[in-house]
Motif scaffolding. Structure first.
Motif, PDB file in Angstrom:
ATOM      1  N   TRP A 298      21.253 -14.021  -7.824  1.00 27.00           N
ATOM      2  CA  TRP A 298      22.088 -14.234  -9.017  1.00 27.00           C
ATOM      3  C   TRP A 298      21.769 -13.159 -10.037  1.00 27.00           C
ATOM      4  O   TRP A 298      20.609 -12.766 -10.215  1.00 27.00           O
ATOM      5  N   GLY A 299      22.795 -12.666 -10.700  1.00 24.11           N
ATOM      6  CA  GLY A 299      22.613 -11.692 -11.760  1.00 24.11           C
ATOM      7  C   GLY A 299      23.402 -12.071 -12.995  1.00 24.11           C
ATOM      8  O   GLY A 299      24.520 -12.605 -12.896  1.00 24.11           O
ATOM      9  N   TRP A 300      22.836 -11.795 -14.161  1.00 24.56           N
ATOM     10  CA  TRP A 300      23.466 -12.136 -15.448  1.00 24.56           C
ATOM     11  C   TRP A 300      23.367 -10.914 -16.354  1.00 24.56           C
ATOM     12  O   TRP A 300      22.272 -10.487 -16.707  1.00 24.56           O
ATOM     13  N   GLU A 301      24.528 -10.353 -16.704  1.00 23.87           N
ATOM     14  CA  GLU A 301      24.561  -9.214 -17.616  1.00 23.87           C
ATOM     15  C   GLU A 301      24.414  -9.713 -19.044  1.00 23.87           C
ATOM     16  O   GLU A 301      25.384 -10.178 -19.666  1.00 23.87           O
ATOM     17  N   LEU A 302      23.195  -9.598 -19.552  1.00 18.48           N
ATOM     18  CA  LEU A 302      22.934 -10.047 -20.914  1.00 18.48           C
ATOM     19  C   LEU A 302      23.673  -9.180 -21.920  1.00 18.48           C
ATOM     20  O   LEU A 302      24.187  -9.668 -22.931  1.00 18.48           O
ATOM     21  N   THR A 303      23.683  -7.862 -21.650  1.00 20.97           N
ATOM     22  CA  THR A 303      24.451  -6.898 -22.432  1.00 20.97           C
ATOM     23  C   THR A 303      25.013  -5.867 -21.466  1.00 20.97           C
ATOM     24  O   THR A 303      24.770  -5.947 -20.258  1.00 20.97           O
ATOM     25  N   ASP A 304      25.745  -4.881 -21.987  1.00 20.75           N
ATOM     26  CA  ASP A 304      26.268  -3.834 -21.111  1.00 20.75           C
ATOM     27  C   ASP A 304      25.165  -3.006 -20.468  1.00 20.75           C
ATOM     28  O   ASP A 304      25.404  -2.315 -19.473  1.00 20.75           O
ATOM     29  N   SER A 305      23.959  -3.049 -21.007  1.00 23.05           N
ATOM     30  CA  SER A 305      22.870  -2.221 -20.482  1.00 23.05           C
ATOM     31  C   SER A 305      21.655  -3.021 -20.037  1.00 23.05           C
ATOM     32  O   SER A 305      20.612  -2.451 -19.744  1.00 23.05           O
TER      33      SER A 305
ATOM     34  N   GLY B 265      17.322  -2.400 -16.960  1.00 27.16           N
ATOM     35  CA  GLY B 265      18.024  -1.795 -18.083  1.00 27.16           C
ATOM     36  C   GLY B 265      18.450  -0.383 -17.776  1.00 27.16           C
ATOM     37  O   GLY B 265      17.803   0.319 -16.994  1.00 27.16           O
ATOM     38  N   HIS B 266      19.549   0.046 -18.363  1.00 31.35           N
ATOM     39  CA  HIS B 266      19.971   1.447 -18.258  1.00 31.35           C
ATOM     40  C   HIS B 266      20.521   1.889 -19.614  1.00 31.35           C
ATOM     41  O   HIS B 266      21.336   1.195 -20.225  1.00 31.35           O
TER      42      HIS B 266
END
Length: 619
Positions: A392-399, A442-443
């Motif tokens: 499972w993945g959750w994009e907390l922000t765009d980066s 993070g990126h």
């Protein structure tokens, strides 16, 4: 937010014939190979084509450019110090090498070449030291339990090696390297591609007088290693929907070594395969693959032995775009057959057949992504085994992305453990594991970083049991008597700043026995701390680089009585581009001449140099 679904199943994606052909070169038979950015495509983590940013598993990718920049002496040298990897080697180039991924056993990592399973069914491991780096285009290392996609052995993860393949039109290449220990590496090849098809032919030679492999060898003789290899790949696009490809790799080796009643081994690593892919639309792909791999070993000395494994493999996979996700259904078939020499007592059973069926669902919903895998394997030796995993993945922000996963895996008993004369135990059950992982990635512009923590518990570990005796086994047999608990954490970081390319990682693992008289002790030959730092920069026509790798202390035995000290190594490299086609490079390894051991009594190379001349027209 940008969609993370696999490119071929986006409604707007209508790949050209050129894109399909290019992607087919990157993806094995079990992939859906129509991604657009080929440099970022990862297929091993899902058996479908996804960018590295989309992938929910912990993945490291090594491409041809990195290989040529680092100029490693061998594949184990290239993998040393990468995230989650600890290596033990018995005396330098070509010698028996064990790779421990995330603290699991050396036979808990599945090795694939172009989608086909490689390795020995007698010992359970793959001969990584015999796979020449000159034949490698790309490596994908996926960490975590993946038996739910690939079946047995993928407890620690999967390493998939892709052999050389064309990236542009006609592209010849050649290189010659000479260096310490009378080392000679030579490689040459031609490759080409067009809209209609592609081909690649690569030949390579590796030869070295080596070092004295064992420090207790009073003769102090040099133990050489020689490897001659050839790879071939041809493919074509038939009509609009079909692509066909055939590939082969052959490596013949000669290895001199210490520490046994034998001191010379001649071996072969062989991979031959073909695949066909039918994709009538962007929402459907059906892929078929057939292959044959062999791990052959003849040992000469006071007592000659032969241990040969021949595998025949087949698979079919369907990738179906069903709104709102991607469904993958597939089946694998494998026949393992072993043979021994005429002077040896034969095994009671020499063949086993494994059949497996798997399903996978990938979906995105808002800022979340999900991957669910399930598989059942049926084996003529140990029966059935079911595994599963969820990522499972959750994009907390765009980066910034949070990931979590849990999964089960298993390791099938080897032929040696089951049937070796006067030793094997045919009642053995598979080793079984369960793992969990939590990660944060993070990126930011040109910087990428990742943190992850994981735990793996392995039940029914196979170990020697002196109490399990009978008339045919007066000294005992292997048995499912041990359990292990492995905890760890990884950190990765890479950035391009002011012209400097910086890659760094560090891994901490705590792999311990859980039961028996060795309960609480560390599992042998695994360093608890490993790390690596690579720095590279171009100064006009010159390039310069530095690699620092290190590993903490480890123990060479299960009782933790024989301690091996930690070590740190520094490598330097300098290159010069003569013109767009020609370049030269010099590398210096272990520049401070550090003496160290990764396996007790076995030496490692001291300070050494390699000078390379390379011809490769600009792509």
């Amino acid at each position: 937010m940008q969609s993370r679904l696999p490119v071929p199943f986006r409604a707007a994606a209508v790949p050209s014939a050129l894109a399909v052909a290019l992607s087919a070169l990157i993806a094995p038979a079990h992939a859906a190979p129509d991604a657009t950015d080929l440099d970022e495509v990862v297929v091993t983590a899902t058996r479908t084509a996804r960018t590295q940013d989309q992938t929910l598993a912990s993945v490291t990718v090594i491409d041809r450019e990195q290989i040529e920049r680092l100029q490693p002496l061998s594949l184990p040298d290239l993998l040393r110090g990468l995230p989650g990897i600890s290596i033990a080697n018995n005396g330098g180039p070509g010698k028996a090498t064990s790779l421990f991924l995330r603290g699991t056993e050396s036979d808990h990592t599945l090795v694939l070449i172009d989608g086909l399973r490689l390795g020995s069914a007698t010992t359970g491991g793959a001969s990584l030291q015999d796979i020449p780096v000159d034949q490698i285009e790309r490596i994908e290392i996926v960490r975590g339990p993946f038996s739910s996609l690939y079946g047995a052995d993928a407890i620690g993860g999967v390493i998939q090696i892709f052999t050389r393949r064309p990236q542009t039109g006609f592209a010849p290449n050649a290189s010659v390297s000479v260096g310490s220990f009378d080392t000679l590496h030579a490689s040459a090849g031609i490759a080409g591609r067009s809209d209609a098809g592609w081909y690649s032919l690569q030949a390579a030679h590796v030869g070295t007088e080596g070092i004295n492999a064992m420090r207790t060898d009073l003769s102090a003789d040099l133990d050489g290693y020689y490897n001659d290899s050839l790879s071939l790949r041809v493919g074509t696009r038939v009509a609009e929907a079909w692509t066909l490809e055939a590939h082969a790799l052959q490596a013949n080796t000669r290895n001199e070594y210490d520490g046994s009643f034998n001191n010379l081994t001649k071996g072969e690593q062989r991979v031959v395969g073909g695949r066909a892919r039918f994709s009538p639309s962007a929402a459907f792909a059906l892929t078929f693959q057939l292959g044959r791999t062999a791990d052959l070993s003849d040992n000469f000395g006071d007592f000659s032995t032969t241990f040969d494994t021949v595998r025949e493999l087949g698979s079919v996979q369907a990738d179906i775009g069903i709104e709102p996700g991607l469904l993958t259904l597939g089946a694998d078939w494998r026949s393992d057959e072993v043979a021994t020499g005429p002077e040896q007592e034969p095994y009671d059973v020499t063949q086993r057949i494994t059949r497996g069926a798997f399903a996978q669902w990938q979906q995105e919903f808002g800022a979340h992504a999900l991957q669910l895998n399930a598989r059942h394997d049926d084996d003529t030796q140990f029966g059935g085994h079911t595994t599963g995993s969820a990522l499972w993945g959750w994009e907390l922000t765009d980066s910034l992305r949070l990931t979590a996963s849990a999964g089960t895996a298993f390791k099938a008993p080897t032929f040696n453990e089951l049937y070796f004369p006067n030793y094997g135990n045919p009642r053995l059950a598979p080793e079984a594991s369960r793992s969990v992982e939590l990660g944060l990635r993070g990126h930011h512009d040109s910087m990428n970083w990742g943190l992850s923590a994981f735990e793996t518990r392995v039940d029914d570990l196979i170990a020697y049991d002196a109490t399990l005796t009978d008339d045919d086994h007066p000294f005992g047999q292997p048995n499912n008597i041990e359990e292990a608990r492995i905890r760890g954490a990884e950190a990765t970081f890479d950035v391009d700043v002011s012209g400097w390319l910086v890659r760094a990682n560090a891994t901490w693992v705590d792999p311990r026995n859980e039961v028996g008289r060795n309960a609480g002790r560390l599992l042998p030959r695994r360093a608890r701390v490993t790390g690596r730092l690579d720095l590279d920069r171009a100064f006009g026509d010159f390039t310069a680089g530095l690699s620092v790798s290190g590993a903490g202390e480890r123990y060479d035995d299960v009782a933790n009585r024989n301690r091996l000290g930690g070590y740190g190594l520094v490598d330097l490299r300098l290159g010069y581009v003569i013109n767009p086609a020609w370049s030269v490079q010099v590398t210096a390894g272990n520049v401070f001449d550090r003496a160290y051991e990764t396996a007790r009594f076995y030496n490692q190379p001291g300070r050494h140099y390699l000078f390379t001349v390379r011809y490769r027209p600009a792509r």
